[in-house]
Design a protein around this motif. Sequence first.
Motif, short mmCIF file in Angstrom:
data_model
loop_
_atom_site.label_atom_id
_atom_site.label_comp_id
_atom_site.label_asym_id
_atom_site.label_seq_id
_atom_site.Cartn_x
_atom_site.Cartn_y
_atom_site.Cartn_z
N THR A 1 0.83 -1.21 0.00
CA THR A 1 0.00 0.00 0.00
C THR A 1 0.86 1.25 0.00
O THR A 1 0.45 2.28 -0.55
CB THR A 1 -0.94 -0.01 1.22
N ASN A 2 2.05 1.19 0.59
CA ASN A 2 2.92 2.36 0.64
C ASN A 2 3.87 2.43 -0.53
O ASN A 2 4.67 3.36 -0.61
CB ASN A 2 3.73 2.34 1.95
N GLN A 3 3.83 1.48 -1.45
CA GLN A 3 4.76 1.48 -2.57
C GLN A 3 4.41 2.56 -3.57
O GLN A 3 3.23 2.80 -3.86
CB GLN A 3 4.75 0.10 -3.24
N GLU A 4 5.43 3.22 -4.06
CA GLU A 4 5.26 4.34 -5.00
C GLU A 4 5.35 3.81 -6.42
O GLU A 4 6.33 3.20 -6.82
CB GLU A 4 6.34 5.40 -4.76
N TYR A 5 4.27 4.07 -7.22
CA TYR A 5 4.21 3.60 -8.59
C TYR A 5 4.43 4.72 -9.59
O TYR A 5 4.44 4.45 -10.80
CB TYR A 5 2.85 2.94 -8.88
N ARG A 6 4.56 5.95 -9.15
CA ARG A 6 4.75 7.06 -10.08
C ARG A 6 6.16 7.03 -10.67
O ARG A 6 7.10 6.56 -10.04
CB ARG A 6 4.49 8.39 -9.37
N VAL A 7 6.28 7.54 -11.88
CA VAL A 7 7.52 7.52 -12.63
C VAL A 7 8.43 8.63 -12.13
O VAL A 7 8.00 9.78 -11.98
CB VAL A 7 7.25 7.68 -14.15
N GLN A 8 9.69 8.26 -11.86
CA GLN A 8 10.67 9.23 -11.38
C GLN A 8 11.36 9.87 -12.58
O GLN A 8 11.91 9.17 -13.43
CB GLN A 8 11.71 8.54 -10.48
N ILE A 9 11.35 11.21 -12.62
CA ILE A 9 12.03 11.95 -13.68
C ILE A 9 12.89 13.02 -13.04
O ILE A 9 12.71 13.38 -11.87
CB ILE A 9 11.03 12.59 -14.67
N THR A 10 13.83 13.53 -13.83
CA THR A 10 14.73 14.57 -13.33
C THR A 10 14.55 15.90 -14.03
O THR A 10 15.03 16.91 -13.52
CB THR A 10 16.19 14.11 -13.50
N SER A 11 13.86 15.91 -15.16
CA SER A 11 13.72 17.16 -15.92
C SER A 11 12.25 17.36 -16.29
O SER A 11 11.62 16.52 -16.95
CB SER A 11 14.57 17.12 -17.19
N ASN B 1 1.04 11.27 -12.55
CA ASN B 1 1.75 9.98 -12.48
C ASN B 1 3.27 10.12 -12.62
O ASN B 1 3.95 9.14 -12.89
CB ASN B 1 1.23 9.05 -13.58
N VAL B 2 3.79 11.32 -12.42
CA VAL B 2 5.25 11.51 -12.48
C VAL B 2 5.70 12.27 -11.23
O VAL B 2 4.91 13.01 -10.61
CB VAL B 2 5.68 12.28 -13.75
N LEU B 3 6.95 12.08 -10.88
CA LEU B 3 7.60 12.81 -9.79
C LEU B 3 8.86 13.45 -10.35
O LEU B 3 9.71 12.76 -10.94
CB LEU B 3 7.96 11.88 -8.64
N VAL B 4 8.99 14.74 -10.16
CA VAL B 4 10.15 15.48 -10.65
C VAL B 4 11.14 15.63 -9.49
O VAL B 4 10.87 16.39 -8.54
CB VAL B 4 9.73 16.85 -11.20
N ASN B 5 12.25 14.87 -9.58
CA ASN B 5 13.26 14.89 -8.51
C ASN B 5 12.65 14.56 -7.15
O ASN B 5 12.97 15.16 -6.12
CB ASN B 5 13.98 16.23 -8.45
N GLY B 6 11.70 13.62 -7.14
CA GLY B 6 11.06 13.18 -5.91
C GLY B 6 9.93 14.08 -5.44
O GLY B 6 9.37 13.82 -4.38
N GLN B 7 9.56 15.09 -6.21
CA GLN B 7 8.49 16.02 -5.83
C GLN B 7 7.34 15.92 -6.83
O GLN B 7 7.56 15.61 -8.01
CB GLN B 7 9.02 17.47 -5.80
N PRO B 8 6.12 16.19 -6.37
CA PRO B 8 4.98 16.21 -7.32
C PRO B 8 5.14 17.31 -8.37
O PRO B 8 5.97 18.21 -8.24
CB PRO B 8 3.77 16.47 -6.41
N TRP B 9 4.30 17.19 -9.38
CA TRP B 9 4.43 18.15 -10.50
C TRP B 9 4.18 19.58 -10.05
O TRP B 9 4.86 20.51 -10.48
CB TRP B 9 3.43 17.75 -11.59
N GLU B 10 3.22 19.81 -9.17
CA GLU B 10 2.90 21.18 -8.75
C GLU B 10 4.01 21.79 -7.90
O GLU B 10 4.24 23.01 -7.95
CB GLU B 10 1.58 21.20 -7.96
N GLU B 11 4.73 20.96 -7.08
CA GLU B 11 5.76 21.48 -6.20
C GLU B 11 7.12 21.62 -6.89
O GLU B 11 8.00 22.32 -6.37
CB GLU B 11 5.92 20.55 -4.98
N ALA B 12 7.31 21.00 -8.03
CA ALA B 12 8.59 21.08 -8.73
C ALA B 12 8.75 22.44 -9.37
O ALA B 12 7.77 23.13 -9.70
CB ALA B 12 8.69 19.98 -9.78
#
Length: 252
Positions: A14-24, A72-83
């Motif tokens: 349940t705590n596993q993260e399925y969102r795609v990790q991106i850097t840019s 469904n993506v994380l930018v440097n470990g942060q959600p799209w709105e916080e990046a």
Amino acid sequence: MESIQSETLPKDETNQEYRVQITSKKQIIEQMNKYKEILKTALDGQSDVAEETKRVLLQELLANFEAAVQDNVLVNGQPWEEAADVEEDVDLDSLLDDTIVETTRRRRAFPRKILPHVVHSLKAERKLMGLYEQTVKPQEVVKDPDQECIMNDLSAAAPGMFKQAIQVIKSISTLQKQAEGLCEILNMKSSHTTLEIHREVFGSNGQSDAALPPVNGAPTNRQPIKRAAEEAEARGCYVPLSKKPVGEGEPE
């Protein structure tokens, strides 16, 4: 049904993260724009749908697609709105130049800063070494000429003494063997024949004739040759010339 499945799942799943990790963020925007151009052609060929309806549906489709990608993506470990929205392009050549300049500056500046500390440490070490005093003063050892001469003579005579010692050891071994042979001879017992010869030649040896054992079991009455000669002279009234009295036998 969904609540039951969520209850049966382990806590780790349940705590596993399925969102795609991106850097840019910039790369995702470029990919979304590329696929938006493809989605714009999704309603082409639908003649039975009004143009206004097509436009509304197309806007909803593109908005849903963009929202789904952002959720469904994380930018440097942060959600799209916080990046961060603005990303600076990294120029590797500029970064390498800055690194070279910084390294060169440190190589020129740091030795000058380190030099006073090194000099201070060397002076302190020399001062500390000067506080130590030699408790034992070394003295020069003088050789005694007499003792050295004695040692030289002893060294020169050592081979000869060694040879003499070997010869003495060999002589002692030979003498020991001879002494053992002599002891064996002295411990030997004389035979009966040897005793008879000794008695006949040298006369009585202080023992009675009866003490002698018989030869071949027969008793012997032999007497020494000297005694037998004297008895024979006495029986024949024969007196040797050396024993005649003075004046006897001379003519009157």
